[in-house]
Motif scaffolding. Structure first.
Motif, PDB file in Angstrom:
ATOM      1  N   CYS A 152       1.871  -5.219   3.710  1.00 25.00           N
ATOM      2  CA  CYS A 152       2.724  -6.265   3.161  1.00 25.00           C
ATOM      3  C   CYS A 152       3.314  -7.174   4.236  1.00 25.00           C
ATOM      4  O   CYS A 152       4.217  -7.951   3.936  1.00 25.00           O
ATOM      5  CB  CYS A 152       3.862  -5.591   2.421  1.00 25.00           C
TER       6      CYS A 152
ATOM      7  N   CYS B 232       7.806  -5.445   1.736  1.00 28.33           N
ATOM      8  CA  CYS B 232       8.164  -4.489   0.694  1.00 28.33           C
ATOM      9  C   CYS B 232       9.537  -3.915   0.957  1.00 28.33           C
ATOM     10  O   CYS B 232      10.054  -3.162   0.150  1.00 28.33           O
ATOM     11  CB  CYS B 232       7.158  -3.345   0.660  1.00 28.33           C
TER      12      CYS B 232
ATOM     13  N   CYS C  34       2.948   1.438   5.692  1.00 32.21           N
ATOM     14  CA  CYS C  34       1.537   1.036   5.805  1.00 32.21           C
ATOM     15  C   CYS C  34       1.319  -0.353   6.366  1.00 32.21           C
ATOM     16  O   CYS C  34       0.270  -0.645   6.916  1.00 32.21           O
ATOM     17  CB  CYS C  34       0.843   1.162   4.458  1.00 32.21           C
ATOM     18  N   GLY C  35       2.268  -1.252   6.181  1.00 29.96           N
ATOM     19  CA  GLY C  35       2.136  -2.583   6.768  1.00 29.96           C
ATOM     20  C   GLY C  35       1.181  -3.528   6.059  1.00 29.96           C
ATOM     21  O   GLY C  35       0.912  -4.621   6.551  1.00 29.96           O
TER      22      GLY C  35
ATOM     23  N   SER D  57       7.488   2.052   3.343  1.00 30.97           N
ATOM     24  CA  SER D  57       7.521   1.158   4.510  1.00 30.97           C
ATOM     25  C   SER D  57       6.665   1.658   5.664  1.00 30.97           C
ATOM     26  O   SER D  57       6.956   1.385   6.823  1.00 30.97           O
ATOM     27  CB  SER D  57       8.960   0.959   5.003  1.00 30.97           C
TER      28      SER D  57
ATOM     29  N   GLY E  91       0.790  -1.229   0.000  1.00 35.06           N
ATOM     30  CA  GLY E  91       0.000   0.000   0.000  1.00 35.06           C
ATOM     31  C   GLY E  91       0.816   1.269   0.000  1.00 35.06           C
ATOM     32  O   GLY E  91       0.265   2.364   0.047  1.00 35.06           O
ATOM     33  N   CYS E  92       2.150   1.154  -0.021  1.00 35.21           N
ATOM     34  CA  CYS E  92       2.938   2.381  -0.018  1.00 35.21           C
ATOM     35  C   CYS E  92       4.308   2.115  -0.617  1.00 35.21           C
ATOM     36  O   CYS E  92       4.629   0.982  -0.959  1.00 35.21           O
ATOM     37  CB  CYS E  92       3.069   2.943   1.410  1.00 35.21           C
TER      38      CYS E  92
HETATM   39  S1  FES Z   1       3.742  -1.778   1.322  1.00 34.27           S
HETATM   40 FE1  FES Z   1       3.509  -0.244   2.805  1.00 34.27          FE
HETATM   41  S2  FES Z   1       4.796  -0.986   4.363  1.00 34.27           S
HETATM   42 FE2  FES Z   1       5.074  -2.441   2.850  1.00 34.27          FE
END
Ligand code: FES
Ligand code: FES
Lengths: 291, 155, 793
Positions: B47, B59, B44-45, B42, B38-39
């Motif tokens: 992933c 990610c 948004c979490g 690093s 989602g980003c």
């Molecule tokens: S894609 Fe957002 S933290 Fe990994």
């Protein structure tokens, strides 16, 4: 999602191996530890190394131990390990205070202490904490190792004294009796970088401050430290007025810049406010009045 | 570059570019699309997966860094047909709406409960504080994790 | 907790049942757009402008085309050759798909690369050489109408300034008269900063064009698949029946997935050119920098009252920053959305607002970010004004509100700007909120703390929304009336498939709509399968935004179910050899009047309808039915919110300690889902009040282009909300329901801001603009507030 540019990859199995690889590739290489600073920068293509030297396999750089009167932290120690380490917390409350507010629990699982230091972000928390504790860094190079004071480790924003063929391997913090420490950060949100943060350590003889260390981050303090305020404190009685004056001196000597986290005048104000507060915490802890 | 890793108990070997991110290995090469992203930074979490025994943001890990390691994704949470109590809790407590953050949230929750079987609601909030949910306001995620804790305690 | 037990709440198939969709999501088996992979699929990436305002001298893609994995590169010139360099927006403007003449905001689309994988596509962007001639950018909306302001839209012949529109509502003369004689007048400048809905899933598309069949199939993150189909047909000239739009699982939308974005069109064109499926999924910085901003209102509000606290009138002057293209998404007749509902929940004599929209060198958008079309801005304005008035009068803000709230007997109530509020019992909801909060106790605690030098704040907001657009006489988007259809198929065994036009992005339609139909037909929700998000399989309708799913599409589903029920009555009468008049619908079955043990449920009747039974007149052989619902009015949900904060004035840090929210959205189909919607909106409001804002520096650089800079609240900033409910059914909705999807986003920001300003009252602070970051709070105390739309200095 943004993705890194093409890059070569080497895995180092030991410090010697890492040094050999660094010597082979020179400045085109970057050391890859946790990667939590480096990989996002590579994704945004703000940095484009040609080679990554992955040191995650050098597990003997992953430790926290007491050696004589020193706490030694291996550069590959994960933030989460430092936060969980009771020996670190027992001697340096500042480390647990700081680790609790560095990034988030998932990033702390993989991000490393050495990686954070070497990224040398001017808003990095541990840089201020180690500056306050007057730690030293051990850097290995082709000609052996050298020890550098935490206050000489940074050469500027995003720059350290670690040369292209060198590797940061360890951080050492001297343990001295009569001390207390603490860390306080203001951020816009959990997990965000600090708008301003201060770490402090004091050593008391009765009510007299025999020594003090003050670390500041994100406010443009030289070497992440407030040396003038430390000088002021040394030999004075730890009264609220003294601590407040030290805060003012710390603020007078930093050079914050405005950004979306906050305007410069606010950051300067924070330098004063947080220094004063965290000195109070450090004194209370030195006196055993606070956990 | 050759990588061999064990995902949800199955060993996979793939030849990948060193720059390939673990999240893309999982999603694009192995077809395990339950893990999301989602980003770029690093934050948004979405992933989150486990690398060996801890959750990481996949990610921010290169696939080659996972060589020789174990990975657990949402697809490996259930034990056959029986859902993990965390999965049950999310469904039971309306801990998800769009479901996009849910896999990462559940993997962190599973890790938290393994290490702290009786977390306070604050500890749950802290554990997921590196992960963004745009739908639930987190309230029911917290309830879901506490529900799972209670369920596992036999309550 | 709410649920059956709340007065006015029906039971039956309604109630807090777990969601049907969760089975796949908790197993990681949802299918989102980026999960779709087709054989031979290519990957697109967009080259974007680094500059906010510049003339394009040249675009050279030859090096990119030489990349071994690149299959095609599209430039503005390529699209111009197909008449596709520009596309219509939802607001009667045009927007560049790929820039041809100039770039007008940082992040604007300049070229589209198609490659064999996503990494190669990204690499190839760096091989495109674009020569720009920088132009001075227009960044500060407040200077947009100055003589010497740079002209943003010189593409439109004859356009001499940056004005998008001037619009007003209400009665100026009457309002001015009220203000001229009022004993008390209070005014304030306030900014509702630009923000971004930032759903966790970004926007994306997989476009597959089939040259043989002439079919175009599009899987995309669309909240409005049918509207997108019509739009694509209009834009590309493809016949509409050859276009199929599929919205698979959507990872949140909140208004941002309503518009058609340039990347979608690029992927479609690229698929036509290459003959292969093309996927494009924006990354997060593209999402934040180029798609779907919301808010960005610079407002001056005034309120007039008597000395004893009777509110008489409100007026507002608004400068609306629309960015480089007017791409707002709302009913066409309302350039400022429903902002003119800014009279709020109060009984007042006159109101007037005027809104001027301007172009700037910023991303286009103006989508309804869970705001019911600018009701968020309106509620913020009036609720801040009421608090300012309370301060001026030295009155308690709760008392002032209670004194002026509309009374239940005034409904249906026509407000001074013309909205007809359908139903409400405001004092009841407000009293419940005050009670849940323990309001008097909080005020006592506040006084005690202040005496100790601690600063807590208590902030109230009372809101009324208008949702469920909308009545076709007034509301359309691109000429399409805002109606929605529902198709109901009843299988011989009595199991039902409902096809709907709206598209869930997490709202739980598969459950709520099953409950709606089950409730009407005496079935269980498990008997009803809900089909959505595929234009080939569902009836036309305008989609999900503006809290319209339950008010409009939900009503259509109910009407279809009632048609089934009416037809079932005829069949049941035939099987029982009775007149339909002898039957009544009771406890989920058609039963014989006076002999309720005799009768038939839908399952038996469905089988009979398909059997060899001689069918009565009006029944063609099964029970299937469809309906289209044209709402006669909006529905008007309302609520009372109270936020308790603790503020550290020395650091400026704000902690939201408690949030009490009482919502009245009429009848609640699934109270669990309703509460989930409220939880979401409260987090949104806390986010907007404390951290979510996008500013621009003087060069037009977007300062909120990643999740490091555009902050979203985490679990640690959001308190555990305390919810309450009242139920005042909508008189015109078939089941009395109103929309709920945006209530808390609308209602919560002013409660947070009022709370923080209340905490800071001892420092003389009467207003502070969002976002109330530590720095902004501290600066407000210093009397030197920060402009939230510009770079901090
Ligand atoms: S894609 Fe957002 S933290 Fe990994
Ligand atoms: S459920 Fe949608 S982001 Fe968490």
């Amino acid at each position: 999602m943004q993705v890194p540019a093409q890059v070569e990859y080497e895995r180092a199995g030991s410090v010697e191996h890492a040094l050999t690889l660094l010597a082979r590739y020179g400045p085109a290489a970057r050391v890859l530890a946790g990667g939590h600073s480096l990989i996002p920068m590579m994704k945004l293509r703000l940095v484009q190394p040609e080679v990554l030297i992955d040191i995650n396999g050098i597990t003997d750089l992953c430790y926290i131990n007491l050696t004589g009167a020193q706490l030694r932290i291996g550069a590959l120690t994960r933030h989460a390990q430092l936060l969980e380490s009771s020996v670190a917390g027992e001697h340096f409350a500042i480390l647990h205070d700081a680790e609790r507010v560095i990034a988030d629990p998932i990033v702390r699982n993989w991000g490393t202490v050495g990686g954070s230091l070497c990224q040398a972000d001017p808003s990095e928390d541990l840089s201020a904490a180690f500056a306050a504790m007057k730690g030293t860094m051990i850097i290995h190079g082709p000609d052996g190792s050298r020890e550098v004071s935490a206050r000489e480790f940074h050469a500027g924003p995003y720059e350290t004294v670690v040369g292209p063929s060198e590797l940061l391997t360890e951080i050492r913090l001297p343990i001295r009796p009569g001390g207390g420490s603490g860390y306080r950060k203001v951020s816009r949100r959990a997990g965000d970088w600090p708008v301003g943060a201060a770490g402090a350590a004091v050593w008391l003889d009765g009510d007299v401050i025999t020594d003090a260390g003050i670390g500041l981050t994100a406010v443009g303090a030289t070497h992440f430290a407030a040396a003038e305020a430390e000088d002021f404190l040394r030999g004075r009685t730890a009264t609220p007025q003294t601590l407040a004056r030290a805060g003012e001196i710390a603020a007078e000597n930093c050079r914050p810049v405005s950004d979306q986290r906050g305007p410069a005048d606010y950051k300067r104000h924070l330098a004063c406010e947080l220094t004063t507060r965290v000195l109070g915490v450090a004194v209370a802890r030195a006196r055993g009045l606070m956990a | 570059m050759k990588v061999t890793l064990t995902v949800n108990g199955t060993e996979y070997a793939r030849d990948v570019e060193p720059r390939l991110l673990l999240i893309h290995l999982l999603r694009d090469e192995l077809g395990l699309t339950g893990s999301h992203w989602g980003c770029d930074t690093s934050n948004c979490g979405a992933c989150v997966v486990w690398l060996d025994d801890t959750p990481v943001k996949s990610c921010t890990v290169l696939a080659v860094m996972a060589d020789g390691h174990r990975v657990l994704t949402v697809e490996g949470l259930a034990n056959g047909a029986s859902l993990d109590p965390v999965q049950q809790g999310f469904a039971h407590c309306h801990g998800l709406q769009c479901g996009f953050c849910t896999p990462g949230m559940m993997l962190t929750a599973r890790w938290l409960l393994n290490n702290n079987p009786h977390p306070s609601s604050y500890q749950v909030r802290e554990a997921i504080s590196g992960q963004v949910c745009r739908c639930t306001g987190y309230e029911n995620i917290v309830k879901a994790v506490l529900w799972a804790a209670e369920y596992e305690a036999g309550g | 907790m709410t649920g059956p037990g709340v007065a006015g709440q029906e039971t039956g198939a309604y109630g807090a049942i777990p969601r049907k969709e969760d089975a796949r999501f908790v197993r990681g088996q949802g299918t989102f757009v980026d999960d779709i992979s087709l054989p031979g699929m290519l990957h697109g990436a967009i080259l974007r402008s680094p500059l906010a305002h510049a003339r394009i001298i040249s675009v050279d893609a030859s090096a990119a085309l030489a990349h071994p994995k690149v299959e095609a590169v599209l430039t503005g010139a390529d699209l111009a050759g197909r008449g596709l360099a520009w596309m219509p927006t939802l607001s009667a403007d045009v927007q560049a798909v790929l820039a041809t003449d100039k770039v007008r905001f940082q992040g604007q689309e300049v070229a589209f690369v198609v490659a064999q994988d996503r990494y190669a596509a990204r690499d190839a962007l760096e091989l495109i050489a674009v020569e720009y001639e920088p132009l001075p950018p227009l960044i500060d909306a407040r200077t947009a109408l100055a003589q010497d302001a740079p002209l943003v839209r010189d593409d439109v012949p004859g356009r001499a300034d940056n004005r998008v529109f001037d619009w007003n509502a209400g009665d100026k003369t009457a309002t001015d008269a009220v203000f001229a004689t009022a004993e008390v007048r209070v005014g304030c400048d306030m900014v509702y900063p630009r923000s971004h809905p930032a759903p966790l899933e970004t926007c994306g598309i997989v476009a597959a064009s089939d040259a043989v069949t002439g079919r175009l199939t599009v899987w995309s993150t669309s909240q409005a698949p049918h509207a997108h189909r019509t739009l694509y047909s209009v834009i590309t000239g493809l016949p509409e029946h050859k276009i199929r739009i599929v919205s698979p699982d959507i990872g949140g939308g909140f208004g941002s997935k309503v518009p058609v974005y340039p990347g979608y069109l690029c992927a479609i064109v690229a698929s036509m050119i290459t003959g292969r499926p093309v996927k494009w999924v924006e990354d997060r910085s593209e999402n934040l920098m180029s798609t779907a901003f919301a808010r960005d209102y610079h407002m001056h509000g005034e309120i007039a009252a008597t000395a004893d606290g009777r509110i008489l009138g409100v007026r507002a002057r608004v400068l609306a920053d629309h960015g480089a293209f007017n791409a707002t998404a709302q009913p066409a007749k309302y350039p400022a959305g429903f902002f003119h509902i800014f009279t709020g929940s109060y009984d007042l004599q006159a109101a007037f607002c005027e809104v001027t929209g301007v172009y700037t060198n910023k991303a286009p958008g103006g989508v309804a970010y869970s705001c019911s079309f600018r009701v968020t801005e309106a509620v913020y304005l009036v609720e801040r004004l009421v608090d300012l008035l309370a301060r001026e009068l030295g009155m308690d803000p709760a008392q002032l509100r209670m004194r002026n709230l509309l009374r239940p007997e005034q409904f249906p109530y026509t407000c001074p700007t013309g909205w007809q509020y359908d139903s409400g019992d405001y004092p009841r909801a407000f009293a419940l909120a005050l009670d849940l909060a323990g309001y008097q106790g909080l005020r006592r605690e506040q006084a005690e703390r202040r005496a100790r030098g601690e600063y807590m704040g208590i902030g109230i907001s009372f809101f009324t929304e208008g949702v469920g657009a909308g009545p076709r006489a007034h509301m359309d988007i691109l000429g399409l009336g805002m109606a929605d259809g529902a198709d109901l198929r009843v299988h011989p065994t009595g199991k039902v498939v409902l096809a709907i036009s709206v598209q869930t992005q997490g709202q739980g339609h598969e459950t709520t709509f099953a409950q709606l139909v089950a409730h009407e037909l005496g079935l269980t929700p498990d008997d009803v399968e809900v089909v959505h998000g595929d234009t080939d399989r569902t009836p036309f309708g305008l989609g999900t935004y503006g809290s319209r799913s339950t008010p409009v599409s939900g009503a259509a589903a109910v009407l279809a179910a009632r048609k089934v029920r009416d037809r079932a009555r005829l069949v049941a009468a035939a099987t029982l050899e009775l007149s339909p008049d002898d039957l009544e619908w009771l406890d989920g079955k058609w039963r014989v009047r006076g002999d309720p043990d005799r009768g038939a449920g839908i399952a038996e009747i469905a089988m009979a309808a398909h059997s060899s039974l001689e069918l009565p007149d009006g029944v063609e052989g099964h029970l299937d039915a469809s309906a289209v619902y044209n709402p006669p009015n909006l529905t008007f949900p309302f609520g009372a919110y109270i936020c308790v904060t603790d503020v550290d004035p020395a650091t400026g840090e704000v902690t939201v300690r408690r949030f009490i929210a009482v919502d009245d959205c009429g009848v609640r189909i699934n109270p669990m889902i309703v509460e989930g919607q409220v939880h979401r909106g409260l987090a949104d409001g806390i986010g907007m009040a404390l951290m979510q804002a996008i500013a621009f520096d003087e060069n037009g650089n977007c300062l909120g282009g990643s999740f490091m800079d555009y902050l979203l609240p985490t679990a640690l900033e959001c308190p555990s909300p305390e919810l309450g409910a009242t139920v005042t059914p909508s008189p015109h909705h078939p089941v009395g329901a109103k929309g709920i999807g945006e209530s808390a986003t609308v209602g919560s920001p002013p409660a947070v801001v009022n709370s923080v300003v209340d905490a800071l009252a001892p420092f003389g602070v009467r207003h502070a603009d969002m976002p109330l970051t530590p720095a902004n709070v501290w600066r407000a105390i210093q009397g030197r507030p920060v402009r939230p739309d510009l770079a901090v200095s």
